[in-house]
Design a protein around this motif. Structure first.
Motif, PDB file in Angstrom:
ATOM      1  N   GLY A  21       0.947  -0.992   0.426  1.00  0.00           N
ATOM      2  CA  GLY A  21      -0.087   0.732  -0.032  1.00  0.00           C
ATOM      3  C   GLY A  21       0.564   1.001   0.112  1.00  0.00           C
ATOM      4  N   THR A  22       1.724   0.853   0.813  1.00  0.00           N
ATOM      5  CA  THR A  22       2.816   2.033   0.883  1.00  0.00           C
ATOM      6  C   THR A  22       3.605   2.367  -0.619  1.00  0.00           C
ATOM      7  N   MET A  23       3.798   1.684  -1.786  1.00  0.00           N
ATOM      8  CA  MET A  23       4.841   1.436  -2.426  1.00  0.00           C
ATOM      9  C   MET A  23       3.495   2.374  -2.860  1.00  0.00           C
ATOM     10  N   ALA A  24       2.376   1.328  -3.987  1.00  0.00           N
ATOM     11  CA  ALA A  24       1.256   2.429  -4.356  1.00  0.00           C
ATOM     12  C   ALA A  24       0.826   3.554  -3.908  1.00  0.00           C
ATOM     13  N   LYS A  25       1.509   3.842  -3.067  1.00  0.00           N
ATOM     14  CA  LYS A  25       0.390   5.249  -3.210  1.00  0.00           C
ATOM     15  C   LYS A  25       2.091   6.289  -3.270  1.00  0.00           C
ATOM     16  N   GLY A  26       3.525   6.367  -3.013  1.00  0.00           N
ATOM     17  CA  GLY A  26       4.409   6.824  -3.945  1.00  0.00           C
ATOM     18  C   GLY A  26       4.131   6.556  -5.060  1.00  0.00           C
ATOM     19  N   ALA A  27       3.834   5.350  -5.604  1.00  0.00           N
ATOM     20  CA  ALA A  27       3.862   5.535  -6.993  1.00  0.00           C
ATOM     21  C   ALA A  27       3.280   6.108  -7.915  1.00  0.00           C
TER      22      ALA A  27
END
Length: 116
Positions: A31-37
């Motif tokens: 989720g953190t990766m998706a939000k950042g991307a």
């Protein structure tokens, strides 16, 4: 019977909830990766979602197509932006991408009335 992208995303969302419960660290990291991307930067969130749709189409992932179409509708994608993205998918991925581009159109047309 034809598949429903609304049903696919609903079913996968339920399974993802189980994964969030049973593998919280993994899901939090994803989720953190998706939000950042996907956050606005040099490219807008809409442009990034179009890229994600293109990858979903060329990887032939039904759930991915459904989730990214839903996000694009939320972000106000125009039909022209959507269709041009699918044109690039077809150019780069050939016949198999064309078949999934058609599936993305089905998802768009199924989900669009629900968003309004």
């Amino acid at each position: 019977m034809s598949k429903s992208f609304v049903q696919i995303t609903t079913d996968v969302s339920k399974a993802l909830a189980t994964l969030r419960k049973e593998t919280p660290e993994t899901m939090q990291g994803f989720g953190t990766m998706a939000k950042g991307a996907l956050q606005d930067g040099a490219l807008s969130e809409l442009q990034k979602e179009l890229i994600a749709l293109a990858i979903a189409v060329t990887q032939r992932c039904d759930a991915c197509v459904g989730f990214h179409v839903k996000a694009l509708i939320r972000l106000g994608v125009s039909r022209e932006q959507f269709m041009e993205t699918l044109g690039v998918c077809t150019y780069m991925g050939g016949g198999p991408a064309l078949m999934y581009a058609a599936e993305a159109v089905r998802a768009y047309e199924e989900m669009l009335p629900r968003a309004t």
